[in-house]
Scaffold this active site. Sequence first.
Site, PDB file in Angstrom:
ATOM      1  N   ILE A   1       0.808  -1.220   0.000  1.00 54.22           N
ATOM      2  CA  ILE A   1       0.000   0.000   0.000  1.00 54.22           C
ATOM      3  C   ILE A   1       0.843   1.272   0.000  1.00 54.22           C
ATOM      4  CG2 ILE A   1      -2.050  -1.008   1.059  1.00 54.22           C
ATOM      5  CD1 ILE A   1      -1.083  -0.005   3.764  1.00 54.22           C
TER       6      ILE A   1
ATOM      7  N   MET B   1      13.233   4.167   2.063  1.00 54.02           N
ATOM      8  CA  MET B   1      13.731   3.285   3.121  1.00 54.02           C
ATOM      9  C   MET B   1      13.048   1.928   3.105  1.00 54.02           C
ATOM     10  SD  MET B   1      13.961   4.113   7.190  1.00 54.02           S
ATOM     11  CE  MET B   1      14.665   2.945   8.343  1.00 54.02           C
TER      12      MET B   1
ATOM     13  N   LYS C   1       5.535  -2.390   8.017  1.00 54.00           N
ATOM     14  CA  LYS C   1       6.581  -1.605   7.366  1.00 54.00           C
ATOM     15  C   LYS C   1       7.859  -2.422   7.319  1.00 54.00           C
ATOM     16  CE  LYS C   1       8.528   3.055   7.304  1.00 54.00           C
ATOM     17  NZ  LYS C   1       8.470   4.398   7.952  1.00 54.00           N
TER      18      LYS C   1
ATOM     19  N   ASP D   1       9.228  15.813   9.474  1.00 54.29           N
ATOM     20  CA  ASP D   1       8.841  15.644   8.066  1.00 54.29           C
ATOM     21  C   ASP D   1       7.327  15.693   7.895  1.00 54.29           C
ATOM     22  OD1 ASP D   1       9.435  15.384   5.353  1.00 54.29           O
ATOM     23  OD2 ASP D   1       9.367  13.195   5.405  1.00 54.29           O
TER      24      ASP D   1
END
Length: 333
Positions: A15, A20, A39, A133
């Site tokens: 998704i 990274m 992740k 970020d």
Amino acid sequence: MNNILNDRFRIIKKIGEGGMGSVWLAEDTLLDFRKVAIKLLTQKLLNDNNAINRLKKEALVSLQLSHPNLSAIRAFEVHKNIPYIVMDYVEGETLSQYLLEHGKMSDFKAFEIFEQLASGVQHAHAKGIIHRDIKPSNIIISTTGTPVLLDFGISDETRIATGCNPQISGTLLYMSPEQLRGEPPHSSHDIYSLGATAFECVEGHPPFYKGNIANQILFSDPPKLACNCWFCYQINFSIGRDLSLRPKIATQIADGEKRRRAFIRWVLNKTESILETSISTNQMAINRLEYVAETCLKELTNNQSSKINLPYLLNGKHIEFTVTRDEVRKLHW
């Protein structure tokens, strides 16, 4: 990749992907097939101890956070020497996708989103955690309309995006002058990025988006939103180069409680003017007025005007009047 991680998480589909790693939708087979997001690092980073430590650090940082507008990480695990983190899955679309599909939004709609995001950012700052970020692609608008800030880990992709010092983390379009200069992480960096993201929601583009963006961020005064409401003033201050004018805490950008109090006071004054008498000591009347005023504010998120309707408020008198967005903007709450 293996379809089942640690005999528990069944991978469904990819998704998301960044410099990274990648993010996968999965089911937790031990907890009623609850959807989660997994992740994983990219293949080339699996033997990179720095990358593995950053992934673990992201999990450790996020585990300190508990807020409805921040993504929740549940675990850091390893499957056959492959490290991964398990996160709550937030179904919805990113803020960048929303803007691409719907275009810029009213300051009322933006306020509704950033009041919640600012609360989440302030929660992180109170624990000494700086995101570094904040940008539209790191914000999910869930199917229930709740904004959720993702990714408290800085990826290689965001380092490259600056086009500047490789040690600087962040994404250039939303980066404060201090962050761009490589100064130590500070809450003011996030406040600038939050303001730059809010600016894009209202204006349709970030403060600087053409030409030599880094040079403009460092040396040019940013453009200002034309709207004169208190919220847009705070956005303008938050992206300014003058740190003394920048909001000191994230929740100053969109202070929902301050807005509600100011609006309720305005409605009360107008109602008492119509009634030609005070109702401030009539608690039942005040409770009804507060409820109607808050409903009115919510309606103004998607409408240019709304009605204050208070039937039989006092001595059988029916109070009704229209409130426009422009009237509310002038309150400078």
